[in-house]
Design a protein around this motif. Structure first.
Motif, PDB file in Angstrom:
ATOM      1  N   CYS A  88       0.829  -1.216   0.000  1.00  0.00           N
ATOM      2  CA  CYS A  88       0.000   0.000   0.000  1.00  0.00           C
ATOM      3  C   CYS A  88       0.859   1.261   0.000  1.00  0.00           C
ATOM      4  O   CYS A  88       0.533   2.236  -0.676  1.00  0.00           O
ATOM      5  N   SER A  90      -3.910  -4.460   8.843  1.00  0.00           N
ATOM      6  CA  SER A  90      -3.592  -4.633   7.426  1.00  0.00           C
ATOM      7  C   SER A  90      -2.790  -5.906   7.168  1.00  0.00           C
ATOM      8  O   SER A  90      -2.893  -6.499   6.096  1.00  0.00           O
ATOM      9  N   MET A 115      -8.186  -0.548   4.696  1.00  0.00           N
ATOM     10  CA  MET A 115      -8.488  -0.838   3.306  1.00  0.00           C
ATOM     11  C   MET A 115      -9.783  -1.633   3.156  1.00  0.00           C
ATOM     12  O   MET A 115     -10.308  -1.753   2.045  1.00  0.00           O
ATOM     13  N   ALA A 159     -10.685   2.329   0.219  1.00  0.00           N
ATOM     14  CA  ALA A 159     -10.166   1.507  -0.875  1.00  0.00           C
ATOM     15  C   ALA A 159     -10.379   2.184  -2.221  1.00  0.00           C
ATOM     16  O   ALA A 159      -9.499   2.162  -3.092  1.00  0.00           O
TER      17      ALA A 159
END
Length: 323
Positions: A87, A131, A232, A238
Motif C-alpha cells: 500500500c 492490514s 483498506m 479503498a
C-alpha cells in the motif's frame, strides 16, 4: 551480523542495497533528537541492526522477514502475504496517496479509533494487527526501532529537501457517489482490469514457489490478505487508493469504476479481527464506511458497507451541528 536478525535476513542479502550497521547506528542515534519518545540512549541499548535501512527492508519485504512463512516462528508478526509496501508504494517514498513522507507531521495525534493519542510506533502496530492480520511488535524490538526510525527519516528528508507530494500528477481525487456500489459491475471490472495481476480469485501472484518471498502482486482477499479491521476494508478508503494508484502504472479508473471494484473486493471473504466493537469509543466519530457496528445511527450495516454514503454523512453533519 546480529543473532537477533531473522533467519531470512541472514540468508537473503543478494540484490538488496544497504548501508553498514556503523552508519545506521549513527543515523539511529541522530533520530533521538527528532523526538523518538519511547527510547533513549540512556535507558536502551540500541542493537546495531536497528538501522533505517533495516526498517526500509522490513517495509519492502514484510512477508519475507516478519511473515507466517518465515522458518523462524519468533519473527511471525505479520499474518499475511502482504508487505507494508503493498500500500505504501516505493517503501513509502513515492509521493501521493498513502506515502510516508509526512508521517512525522501527522504523529503523534489523537486517534478516534482507539480514543486516545497514538504515535508512529502505535501506527506501525495497527498496520501489523489489521492490514497484515498479525500481532504487534514489542516497543523496544530492533524491528520496531528500525521501522520507526526509517519512517521518521522520511519526514526529516522531505522537510530538508522541501519535496513536493506532486499531487498534480495523480488523477483528480475520488468523490463520494450518491448511490450504492454495484457489486456486479465491480466484479466485471475486476475481471477486465485487475485479475491480470491479482488473479481471478484475488489470491495475488507469488514472487516465487516458496511463499516466504511474498507476492509480486498482493492478494486482495482470502487468508493471505488484510483482515476486516483494516482501513483498506472500508470501501471509500479503498476506492480512493484504487482511483489514485490502480491499475498500477495507469490510474485511469473513473470514480464509478473505483467505487464498484472496491466494493466487490471488500465483499469477498477475509480474516476476521476480534473485538472490533471496541473501536471508536465515540461512535459519532466512526467513519461512515466503517463496515462493522455498533454505530451511533440507525442506518443498516449494508449501507455502511456499500453506500449510499451521503445520507449517512448528512445525518452526522446535522448531529454535529445540533451539538
Amino acid at each position: 551480523m546480529s543473532d537477533r536478525e531473522p533467519q531470512s535476513v541472514r540468508g537473503g542479502m543478494t540484490g538488496v542495497l544497504f548501508i553498514s550497521c556503523a552508519v545506521g547506528a549513527i543515523t539511529v542515534a541522530a533520530t533521538w533528537t527528532l523526538g523518538l519518545r519511547r527510547y533513549s540512549p540512556a535507558s536502551a541499548n540500541v542493537p546495531a541492526i536497528a538501522t533505517e535501512e533495516y526498517g526500509k527492508r522490513l517495509i519492502a519485504q514484510t512477508a519475507e522477514l516478519l511473515g507466517p512463512h518465515n522458518p523462524d516462528p519468533n519473527v511471525h508478526f505479520s499474518g499475511s502475504g502482504l508487505n507494508c509496501g503493498s500500500c505504501h508504494l516505493g517503501t513509502g517514498m513515492e509521493p501521493g496517496t498513502l506515502n510516508l513522507l509526512q508521517a512525522t507531521e501527522h504523529y503523534p495525534r489523537f486517534s478516534p479509533r482507539v480514543g486516545g493519542k497514538t504515535d508512529i510506533e502505535d501506527r506501525v502496530n495497527e498496520c501489523l494487527t489489521r492490514s497484515m492480520n498479525g500481532r504487534g511488535l514489542p516497543a523496544n524490538s530492533p524491528e520496531m526501532i528500525a521501522m520507526a526510525s526509517y519512517i521518521r527519516s522520511l519526514g526529516a528528508r522531505n522537510a530538508a529537501m522541501g519535496a513536493s507530494l506532486r499531487k498534480d500528477k495523480e488523477p483528480p481525487a475520488f468523490k463520494t457517489l450518491d448511490r450504492a456500489a454495484d457489486l456486479k459491475a465491480g466484479k466485471q471490472l475486476f475481471g477486465d482490469r485487475c485479475a491480470i495481476c491479482h488473479g481471478s480469485d484475488g489470491a495475488g501472484l507469488l514472487a516465487a514457489a516458496n511463499p516466504i518471498h511474498g507476492y509480486v502482486f498482493p492478494p486482495l482477499w482470502g487468508q493471505e490478505s488484510f483482515n476486516d479491521g483494516a482501513g483498506m476494508h472500508r470501501v471509500l478508503t479503498a476506492a480512493k487508493f484504487i482511483k489514485a494508484r490502480m491499475p498500477l502504472g495507469k490510474a485511469d479508473l473513473t470514480d464509478d469504476e473505483a467505487f464498484d471494484v472496491a466494493a466487490f473486493i471488500n465483499s469477498q471473504s477475509r480474516p476476521h479481527m476480534a473485538n472490533l466493537d471496541r473501536d471508536f469509543p465515540d461512535r459519532t466519530a466512526k467513519p461512515v464506511d466503517a463496515p462493522y457496528g455498533p454505530y451511533a445511527d440507525s442506518f443498516p450495516i449494508e449501507q455502511h458497507q456499500f453506500g449510499p454514503f451521503p445520507p449517512i454523512e448528512a445525518y452526522y453533519r446535522k448531529l454535529k451541528k445540533s451539538k
